[in-house]
Write a protein that holds these residues in place. Structure first.
Motif, PDB file in Angstrom:
ATOM      1  N   ARG A 154      -0.679  -5.917   8.527  1.00 12.85           N
ATOM      2  CA  ARG A 154       0.667  -5.318   8.483  1.00 12.85           C
ATOM      3  C   ARG A 154       1.061  -4.917   9.897  1.00 12.85           C
ATOM      4  O   ARG A 154       0.298  -4.240  10.590  1.00 12.85           O
TER       5      ARG A 154
ATOM      6  N   GLY B 186      10.624  -3.467   2.121  1.00 10.61           N
ATOM      7  CA  GLY B 186      11.612  -2.475   2.544  1.00 10.61           C
ATOM      8  C   GLY B 186      12.897  -2.566   1.769  1.00 10.61           C
ATOM      9  O   GLY B 186      13.685  -3.494   1.964  1.00 10.61           O
TER      10      GLY B 186
ATOM     11  N   PRO C 281       0.830  -1.215   0.000  1.00 13.64           N
ATOM     12  CA  PRO C 281       0.000   0.000   0.000  1.00 13.64           C
ATOM     13  C   PRO C 281       0.861   1.260   0.000  1.00 13.64           C
ATOM     14  O   PRO C 281       1.838   1.341   0.744  1.00 13.64           O
TER      15      PRO C 281
ATOM     16  N   ALA D  71      -3.492   2.887   2.268  1.00 17.02           N
ATOM     17  CA  ALA D  71      -4.210   3.016   3.537  1.00 17.02           C
ATOM     18  C   ALA D  71      -5.522   3.753   3.279  1.00 17.02           C
ATOM     19  O   ALA D  71      -5.523   4.916   2.854  1.00 17.02           O
TER      20      ALA D  71
ATOM     21  N   LEU E 237       7.105   2.430  -8.059  1.00 16.05           N
ATOM     22  CA  LEU E 237       6.734   3.782  -8.502  1.00 16.05           C
ATOM     23  C   LEU E 237       7.697   4.266  -9.580  1.00 16.05           C
ATOM     24  O   LEU E 237       7.325   5.002 -10.495  1.00 16.05           O
TER      25      LEU E 237
ATOM     26  N   SER F 200       6.581  -4.972   8.389  1.00 16.61           N
ATOM     27  CA  SER F 200       7.294  -3.698   8.308  1.00 16.61           C
ATOM     28  C   SER F 200       7.897  -3.413   9.680  1.00 16.61           C
ATOM     29  O   SER F 200       8.015  -4.325  10.514  1.00 16.61           O
TER      30      SER F 200
ATOM     31  N   GLY G 162       7.866  -1.552  -3.193  1.00 16.62           N
ATOM     32  CA  GLY G 162       7.164  -0.279  -3.103  1.00 16.62           C
ATOM     33  C   GLY G 162       7.714   0.788  -4.017  1.00 16.62           C
ATOM     34  O   GLY G 162       7.295   0.914  -5.176  1.00 16.62           O
ATOM     35  N   ARG G 163       8.670   1.558  -3.515  1.00 17.79           N
ATOM     36  CA  ARG G 163       9.153   2.702  -4.293  1.00 17.79           C
ATOM     37  C   ARG G 163       9.715   2.303  -5.654  1.00 17.79           C
ATOM     38  O   ARG G 163       9.576   3.044  -6.632  1.00 17.79           O
TER      39      ARG G 163
ATOM     40  N   LEU H 106       7.206  -7.624  -1.375  1.00 15.22           N
ATOM     41  CA  LEU H 106       6.504  -6.390  -1.717  1.00 15.22           C
ATOM     42  C   LEU H 106       7.522  -5.363  -2.198  1.00 15.22           C
ATOM     43  O   LEU H 106       8.517  -5.101  -1.499  1.00 15.22           O
TER      44      LEU H 106
ATOM     45  N   GLN I  66      -5.863  -1.899   1.993  1.00 10.51           N
ATOM     46  CA  GLN I  66      -5.417  -1.751   3.376  1.00 10.51           C
ATOM     47  C   GLN I  66      -6.422  -0.880   4.124  1.00 10.51           C
ATOM     48  O   GLN I  66      -6.592   0.300   3.791  1.00 10.51           O
TER      49      GLN I  66
HETATM   50  C1  LIG Z   1       4.525   7.174  -1.293  1.00  9.34           C
HETATM   51  C2  LIG Z   1       4.436   6.142  -0.203  1.00  9.34           C
HETATM   52  C3  LIG Z   1       3.226   5.937   0.443  1.00  9.34           C
HETATM   53  C4  LIG Z   1       3.105   4.938   1.433  1.00  9.34           C
HETATM   54  N1  LIG Z   1       1.888   4.685   1.983  1.00  9.34           N
HETATM   55  C5  LIG Z   1       1.728   3.606   2.799  1.00  9.34           C
HETATM   56  C6  LIG Z   1       0.446   3.178   3.189  1.00  9.34           C
HETATM   57  O1  LIG Z   1      -0.585   3.695   2.742  1.00  9.34           O
HETATM   58  N2  LIG Z   1       0.363   2.137   4.049  1.00  9.34           N
HETATM   59  C7  LIG Z   1       1.477   1.478   4.500  1.00  9.34           C
HETATM   60  O2  LIG Z   1       1.354   0.535   5.292  1.00  9.34           O
HETATM   61  N3  LIG Z   1       2.709   1.844   4.095  1.00  9.34           N
HETATM   62  C8  LIG Z   1       2.853   2.852   3.228  1.00  9.34           C
HETATM   63  N4  LIG Z   1       4.089   3.154   2.734  1.00  9.34           N
HETATM   64  C9  LIG Z   1       5.224   2.248   3.027  1.00  9.34           C
HETATM   65  C10 LIG Z   1       5.355   1.221   1.907  1.00  9.34           C
HETATM   66  O3  LIG Z   1       4.228   0.361   1.833  1.00  9.34           O
HETATM   67  C11 LIG Z   1       6.610   0.351   2.103  1.00  9.34           C
HETATM   68  O4  LIG Z   1       6.457  -0.403   3.277  1.00  9.34           O
HETATM   69  C12 LIG Z   1       7.870   1.201   2.197  1.00  9.34           C
HETATM   70  O5  LIG Z   1       7.912   2.162   1.153  1.00  9.34           O
HETATM   71  C13 LIG Z   1       9.146   0.340   2.131  1.00  9.34           C
HETATM   72  O6  LIG Z   1       9.187  -0.390   0.938  1.00  9.34           O
HETATM   73  P1  LIG Z   1      10.065   0.100  -0.341  1.00  9.34           P
HETATM   74  O7  LIG Z   1      11.465   0.299   0.144  1.00  9.34           O
HETATM   75  O8  LIG Z   1       9.939  -1.037  -1.329  1.00  9.34           O
HETATM   76  O9  LIG Z   1       9.451   1.366  -0.845  1.00  9.34           O
HETATM   77  C14 LIG Z   1       4.243   4.171   1.785  1.00  9.34           C
HETATM   78  C15 LIG Z   1       5.455   4.423   1.151  1.00  9.34           C
HETATM   79  C16 LIG Z   1       5.560   5.363   0.156  1.00  9.34           C
HETATM   80  C17 LIG Z   1       6.879   5.550  -0.547  1.00  9.34           C
END
Ligand SMILES: Cc1cc2nc3c(=O)[nH]c(=O)nc-3n(C[C@H](O)[C@H](O)[C@H](O)COP(=O)(O)O)c2cc1C
Length: 358
Positions: free
Chosen positions: A233, A302, A24, A60, A329, A267, A325-326, A323, A102
């Motif tokens: 989570r 992460g 998410p 979220a 993106l 996390s 995340g970034r 998972l 989520q």
């Molecule tokens: C833009 C952005 C928005 C995020 N929003 C949420 C969220 O809505 N809920 C959540 O549990 N974590 C959120 N996170 C954390 C990510 O889900 C993820 O756990 C975190 O970015 C680490 O993973 P990564 O290194 O692959 O980005 C967000 C992260 C980013 C970068």
């Protein structure tokens, strides 16, 4: 060549095509501030599904208006919000991707300016569209407004709000639900002794601090079909000596398992500012410990950015799902890219694009 990241995985009645999923990520993009998904959400989430993810978890999404991190968050406290999510879910599924959501309440970290608001940060005052926040105890997160401690009637109402949002998630067509119990938001605030100093049934012992989360899980499990997976989570540790430890979290996961949770999305941190030794895969060890000690499937997250890194996490049994995340993106086609790098023979490409991959 066949790779574990591209092996399907079954959790309850759901089988995802691969194990490269998108966690998410809040978009803070509901400009109307009514919690209703927009074209941005369709293109953003649809693009991630088109990029080949096994599952995408919608950001979220608040179960009450006061549960939003920012006024621009998604919500699922009314039917209009449900109806706006339904076609997005349908499109994600048309791409072969499982759609999760989520469900969240931001607790004392609600009512803040979104991260990319120019020149404004911290709590949004009531005069600018903000609201009074709630929490287990009247302890503010540094530099945010002081929350009101929830009474038992307030807790009951929020449990009902999670249940109603879960019903709407099912009706919108989602394949699974993730409860946000991490990152210093409401359910984590109850779990952690750093933010919970209550002396009733919801504070004190770990069992009491976990009560709210388990009650939320129970009503959701009751509300959704038996074959629908339910994830939670967690922040495995607070990264502060007096906070939640991995041993606490292992115990909470054992209870969650008994209450019908199918996967823990692992996390860490964010309940209070802390020194976090972040680096590639820095939280994976927590997913591994939880998986090993409880037998409950885990998702690692992460700073997982490389296809071989993801494959290694799975082949070494540290997690069941990865998972991304970034990196997703930066490259919404990460799973397709990973298939190429890993020389997997059937990349998850949309049929319309097949000529690009011949
Ligand atoms: C833009 C952005 C928005 C995020 N929003 C949420 C969220 O809505 N809920 C959540 O549990 N974590 C959120 N996170 C954390 C990510 O889900 C993820 O756990 C975190 O970015 C680490 O993973 P990564 O290194 O692959 O980005 C967000 C992260 C980013 C970068």
């Amino acid at each position: 060549m066949s790779r574990l990241v591209f092996e399907p995985i079954t959790l309850r009645g759901m089988t995802a095509r691969n194990r490269l999923w998108v966690p998410p990520m809040c978009q803070y993009s509901v400009e109307a501030q009514d919690g209703v998904a927009t074209d941005w959400h369709m293109v953003h989430l649809g693009g991630l599904a088109r990029g080949g993810a096994g599952a995408v978890i919608v950001e979220a999404t608040a179960v009450t208006p006061e549960g939003r991190i920012s006024p621009q968050d998604l919500g699922l406290w009314n039917d209009e919000q449900r109806d706006a999510l339904a076609p997005i879910v349908g499109f994600m599924q048309s791409q072969g991707t499982k759609a999760g959501i989520q469900l969240a309440h931001a607790g004392r970290k609600a009512s803040t300016y979104r991260t990319f608001e120019p020149e404004r940060s911290g709590s949004v005052p009531v005069s600018d569209g903000g609201w009074q926040t709630v929490a287990p105890s009247a302890l503010a997160y540094p530099e945010l407004a002081e929350p009101q401690a929830l009474d038992q009637a307030g807790i009951k109402q929020l449990i009902a709000a999670f249940q109603a949002a879960a019903r709407r998630a099912v009706d919108a067509g989602f394949d699974f639900i993730e409860v946000h119990g991490a990152h210093g938001y409401l359910l984590h605030e109850f779990l952690s002794p750093l933010s919970n100093t209550r002396d009733d049934d919801y504070g004190g012992s770990l069992e009491n601090r976990a009560r709210f989360l388990l009650q939320v899980v129970d009503v959701i499990r009751e509300e959704v079909p038996d074959d629908m997976p339910l994830f939670v989570r967690l922040s495995a540790v607070d990264w502060i000596d007096t906070g939640l430890t991995i041993d606490d979290t292992v115990q909470v996961v054992r209870w969650l398992d008994e209450h019908g949770v199918d996967l823990i999305d692992v996390s860490s941190g964010s309940n209070l500012p802390a020194k976090i030794p972040s680096g590639p895969g820095y939280q994976v060890k927590f997913a591994e410990t939880i998986r090993e000690r409880t037998g409950v499937p885990t998702a690692a997250v992460g700073l997982i950015t490389q296809p071989f890194q993801a494959e290694h996490i799975l082949t070494t049994g540290q997690a069941d799902v990865v998972l991304v995340g970034r990196e997703s993106l930066r490259n919404a086609n990460f799973p397709i890219h990973a298939a190429q790098v890993l020389r997997h023979k059937t990349p998850p490409t949309p049929i319309q694009y097949h000529r690009a991959y011949r």
